[in-house]
Design a protein around this motif. Sequence first.
Motif, PDB file in Angstrom:
ATOM      1  N   GLU A  40       0.832  -1.202   0.000  1.00 15.20           N
ATOM      2  CA  GLU A  40       0.000   0.000   0.000  1.00 15.20           C
ATOM      3  C   GLU A  40       0.871   1.259   0.000  1.00 15.20           C
ATOM      4  OE1 GLU A  40      -2.485  -0.781   3.392  1.00 15.20           O
ATOM      5  OE2 GLU A  40      -3.982  -1.751   2.145  1.00 15.20           O
ATOM      6  N   LEU A  41       1.716   1.358  -1.024  1.00 15.06           N
ATOM      7  CA  LEU A  41       2.625   2.484  -1.172  1.00 15.06           C
ATOM      8  C   LEU A  41       2.008   3.542  -2.083  1.00 15.06           C
ATOM      9  CD1 LEU A  41       5.901   0.437  -1.744  1.00 15.06           C
ATOM     10  CD2 LEU A  41       4.988   1.276   0.425  1.00 15.06           C
ATOM     11  N   ASP A  42       2.507   4.763  -1.962  1.00 15.40           N
ATOM     12  CA  ASP A  42       2.049   5.852  -2.828  1.00 15.40           C
ATOM     13  C   ASP A  42       2.735   5.700  -4.191  1.00 15.40           C
ATOM     14  OD1 ASP A  42       2.010   8.397  -4.230  1.00 15.40           O
ATOM     15  OD2 ASP A  42       1.258   9.268  -2.357  1.00 15.40           O
ATOM     16  N   PRO A  43       1.973   5.443  -5.257  1.00 17.96           N
ATOM     17  CA  PRO A  43       2.591   5.187  -6.567  1.00 17.96           C
ATOM     18  C   PRO A  43       3.399   6.367  -7.106  1.00 17.96           C
ATOM     19  CG  PRO A  43       0.218   5.446  -6.782  1.00 17.96           C
ATOM     20  CD  PRO A  43       0.507   5.333  -5.317  1.00 17.96           C
ATOM     21  N   THR A  44       2.938   7.596  -6.829  1.00 13.45           N
ATOM     22  CA  THR A  44       3.664   8.771  -7.314  1.00 13.45           C
ATOM     23  C   THR A  44       5.025   8.882  -6.655  1.00 13.45           C
ATOM     24  OG1 THR A  44       1.583   9.959  -7.709  1.00 13.45           O
ATOM     25  CG2 THR A  44       3.593  11.286  -7.557  1.00 13.45           C
ATOM     26  N   LEU A  45       5.072   8.636  -5.351  1.00 14.22           N
ATOM     27  CA  LEU A  45       6.346   8.706  -4.631  1.00 14.22           C
ATOM     28  C   LEU A  45       7.262   7.559  -5.011  1.00 14.22           C
ATOM     29  CD1 LEU A  45       5.140   9.801  -1.071  1.00 14.22           C
ATOM     30  CD2 LEU A  45       5.905  11.212  -2.995  1.00 14.22           C
ATOM     31  N   LYS A 102       7.382   6.254  -7.929  1.00 17.13           N
ATOM     32  CA  LYS A 102       7.910   6.623  -9.237  1.00 17.13           C
ATOM     33  C   LYS A 102       9.091   7.598  -9.097  1.00 17.13           C
ATOM     34  CE  LYS A 102       5.628   9.553 -11.702  1.00 17.13           C
ATOM     35  NZ  LYS A 102       4.610  10.222 -12.566  1.00 17.13           N
ATOM     36  N   ARG A 103       8.975   8.552  -8.171  1.00 20.09           N
ATOM     37  CA  ARG A 103      10.065   9.509  -7.955  1.00 20.09           C
ATOM     38  C   ARG A 103      11.297   8.809  -7.377  1.00 20.09           C
ATOM     39  NH1 ARG A 103       6.269  14.123  -5.084  1.00 20.09           N
ATOM     40  NH2 ARG A 103       5.122  14.753  -6.957  1.00 20.09           N
ATOM     41  N   TYR A 104      11.061   7.907  -6.450  1.00 21.30           N
ATOM     42  CA  TYR A 104      12.162   7.144  -5.856  1.00 21.30           C
ATOM     43  C   TYR A 104      12.856   6.307  -6.930  1.00 21.30           C
ATOM     44  CZ  TYR A 104      14.436   3.673  -2.787  1.00 21.30           C
ATOM     45  OH  TYR A 104      15.338   2.844  -2.163  1.00 21.30           O
ATOM     46  N   ALA A 105      12.064   5.707  -7.806  1.00 20.96           N
ATOM     47  CA  ALA A 105      12.609   4.857  -8.867  1.00 20.96           C
ATOM     48  C   ALA A 105      13.484   5.667  -9.821  1.00 20.96           C
ATOM     49  CB  ALA A 105      11.479   4.183  -9.632  1.00 20.96           C
ATOM     50  N   ALA A 106      13.000   6.845 -10.212  1.00 19.10           N
ATOM     51  CA  ALA A 106      13.769   7.688 -11.134  1.00 19.10           C
ATOM     52  C   ALA A 106      15.098   8.109 -10.498  1.00 19.10           C
ATOM     53  CB  ALA A 106      12.947   8.905 -11.527  1.00 19.10           C
ATOM     54  N   ASP A 107      15.038   8.445  -9.191  1.00 18.02           N
ATOM     55  CA  ASP A 107      16.258   8.829  -8.481  1.00 18.02           C
ATOM     56  C   ASP A 107      17.212   7.650  -8.378  1.00 18.02           C
ATOM     57  OD1 ASP A 107      17.913  10.569  -6.817  1.00 18.02           O
ATOM     58  OD2 ASP A 107      17.243   9.342  -5.129  1.00 18.02           O
ATOM     59  N   PHE A 108      16.682   6.478  -8.074  1.00 14.94           N
ATOM     60  CA  PHE A 108      17.489   5.260  -7.959  1.00 14.94           C
ATOM     61  C   PHE A 108      18.188   4.939  -9.271  1.00 14.94           C
ATOM     62  CE2 PHE A 108      18.121   0.714  -8.274  1.00 14.94           C
ATOM     63  CZ  PHE A 108      18.603   0.344  -7.033  1.00 14.94           C
ATOM     64  N   CYS A 109      17.457   5.092 -10.372  1.00 20.57           N
ATOM     65  CA  CYS A 109      17.998   4.746 -11.692  1.00 20.57           C
ATOM     66  C   CYS A 109      18.820   5.869 -12.306  1.00 20.57           C
ATOM     67  CB  CYS A 109      16.858   4.364 -12.636  1.00 20.57           C
ATOM     68  SG  CYS A 109      15.939   2.884 -12.121  1.00 20.57           S
ATOM     69  N   CYS A 144       8.815   6.607   5.229  1.00 17.57           N
ATOM     70  CA  CYS A 144       9.527   7.845   5.557  1.00 17.57           C
ATOM     71  C   CYS A 144      10.424   8.284   4.400  1.00 17.57           C
ATOM     72  CB  CYS A 144      10.360   7.666   6.826  1.00 17.57           C
ATOM     73  SG  CYS A 144       9.392   7.534   8.348  1.00 17.57           S
ATOM     74  N   LYS A 145      11.108   7.317   3.804  1.00 15.86           N
ATOM     75  CA  LYS A 145      11.976   7.635   2.665  1.00 15.86           C
ATOM     76  C   LYS A 145      11.160   8.189   1.504  1.00 15.86           C
ATOM     77  CE  LYS A 145      15.407   4.922   1.440  1.00 15.86           C
ATOM     78  NZ  LYS A 145      16.209   3.811   0.864  1.00 15.86           N
ATOM     79  N   LEU A 146      10.031   7.549   1.209  1.00 12.20           N
ATOM     80  CA  LEU A 146       9.177   8.005   0.116  1.00 12.20           C
ATOM     81  C   LEU A 146       8.626   9.395   0.393  1.00 12.20           C
ATOM     82  CD1 LEU A 146       7.183   4.716  -0.669  1.00 12.20           C
ATOM     83  CD2 LEU A 146       9.054   5.719  -1.990  1.00 12.20           C
ATOM     84  N   ASN A 147       8.247   9.659   1.644  1.00 15.88           N
ATOM     85  CA  ASN A 147       7.738  10.983   1.996  1.00 15.88           C
ATOM     86  C   ASN A 147       8.787  12.056   1.779  1.00 15.88           C
ATOM     87  OD1 ASN A 147       5.200  10.066   2.698  1.00 15.88           O
ATOM     88  ND2 ASN A 147       5.719   9.785   4.854  1.00 15.88           N
ATOM     89  N   GLY A 148      10.056  11.665   1.896  1.00 17.32           N
ATOM     90  CA  GLY A 148      11.136  12.605   1.636  1.00 17.32           C
ATOM     91  C   GLY A 148      11.129  13.098   0.193  1.00 17.32           C
ATOM     92  N   TYR A 149      10.721  12.254  -0.739  1.00 17.25           N
ATOM     93  CA  TYR A 149      10.644  12.661  -2.145  1.00 17.25           C
ATOM     94  C   TYR A 149       9.488  13.634  -2.357  1.00 17.25           C
ATOM     95  CZ  TYR A 149      14.169   9.245  -3.388  1.00 17.25           C
ATOM     96  OH  TYR A 149      15.357   8.554  -3.484  1.00 17.25           O
ATOM     97  N   ASN A 150       8.460  13.513  -1.550  1.00 21.62           N
ATOM     98  CA  ASN A 150       7.338  14.439  -1.635  1.00 21.62           C
ATOM     99  C   ASN A 150       7.777  15.819  -1.162  1.00 21.62           C
ATOM    100  OD1 ASN A 150       4.614  15.174  -2.110  1.00 21.62           O
ATOM    101  ND2 ASN A 150       4.163  14.959   0.069  1.00 21.62           N
ATOM    102  N   GLN A 151       8.524  15.855  -0.053  1.00 15.15           N
ATOM    103  CA  GLN A 151       9.033  17.119   0.472  1.00 15.15           C
ATOM    104  C   GLN A 151      10.025  17.765  -0.486  1.00 15.15           C
ATOM    105  OE1 GLN A 151      10.640  16.044   4.276  1.00 15.15           O
ATOM    106  NE2 GLN A 151       8.645  15.456   5.131  1.00 15.15           N
ATOM    107  N   LEU A 152      10.855  16.935  -1.104  1.00 13.08           N
ATOM    108  CA  LEU A 152      11.829  17.435  -2.074  1.00 13.08           C
ATOM    109  C   LEU A 152      11.129  18.091  -3.251  1.00 13.08           C
ATOM    110  CD1 LEU A 152      14.788  17.660  -2.956  1.00 13.08           C
ATOM    111  CD2 LEU A 152      14.569  15.410  -4.015  1.00 13.08           C
TER     112      LEU A 152
END
Length: 253
Positions: free
Chosen positions: A193-198, A200-207, A240-248
């Motif tokens: 039950e993760l936020d798909p938008t976050l 996606k942002r994490y994935a782009a940063d990872f890659c 928490c990590k995913l929420n960091g991408y939202n704040q960014l």
Amino acid sequence: MRRKIGLLRSNARLARNRWGTLPAEAIACLADLTKRHSLSIGAGHLRMLDGRWFITNSGLLHIAQRRGCVGIKTMLQRVYSDPNQSCWVFKAIVFKTRRSKGFEGYGDANPSNVSSIVHGAEMRVAETRAVNRALRKAYGIGLCSVEELGYLSAPPEWIQGKGIDSSHSNGDGPGTGQPRLRDKLCLLIRKYELDPTLVKRYAADFCGTEALRDASRDLVEAFISTLAEEAAKDRAALICKLNGYNQLSEVKS
């Protein structure tokens, strides 16, 4: 009464942790479902999708058990089924009491209305859908069940238009003979039950790419493996990590 109050508090806390701040209407609906049916988010009885509550098969079976359901009968509708095409139709009858005539429900499944994740299991999907519909009729459950939705029978909207581009040739398209990466990612998002938008942002940063669709298949596979490990080990830390991408994103805007 104390038990229901405790369950309501637990549900409210889990709902906030998983889906953030909810509107008053959603909280009121959750309170009503908790009081009337003793449904538990922690036990997987309820899900929130697109801002609406949906019940699960386990939630419906929980209600049936609490209400003293005496039996559920399922029957394959051979006339409408075609095994060669993996098309199945089931009829389910729920008996609330020994003298009950039963409440009927029908469910169908075929390769066109189930995800590739569950290809080969269309028969079981059809039976589950039939049971869910019969149970909802029997116990007056107005909520649609998750198993009847496209979320389990087709890639979610964010993947079709906002996430991984299904037409991109990174080894994820038809004919590769490998499971679709977007389906693997979709399954993880639903499971935890993760936020798909976050995600996606994490994935782009990872890659290391502007958009996930620009990443190679190897990088996407590595990300999915990493995401699965992090979610299984400590979901709260991952959130928490995913929420960091939202704040960014807010800072950049």
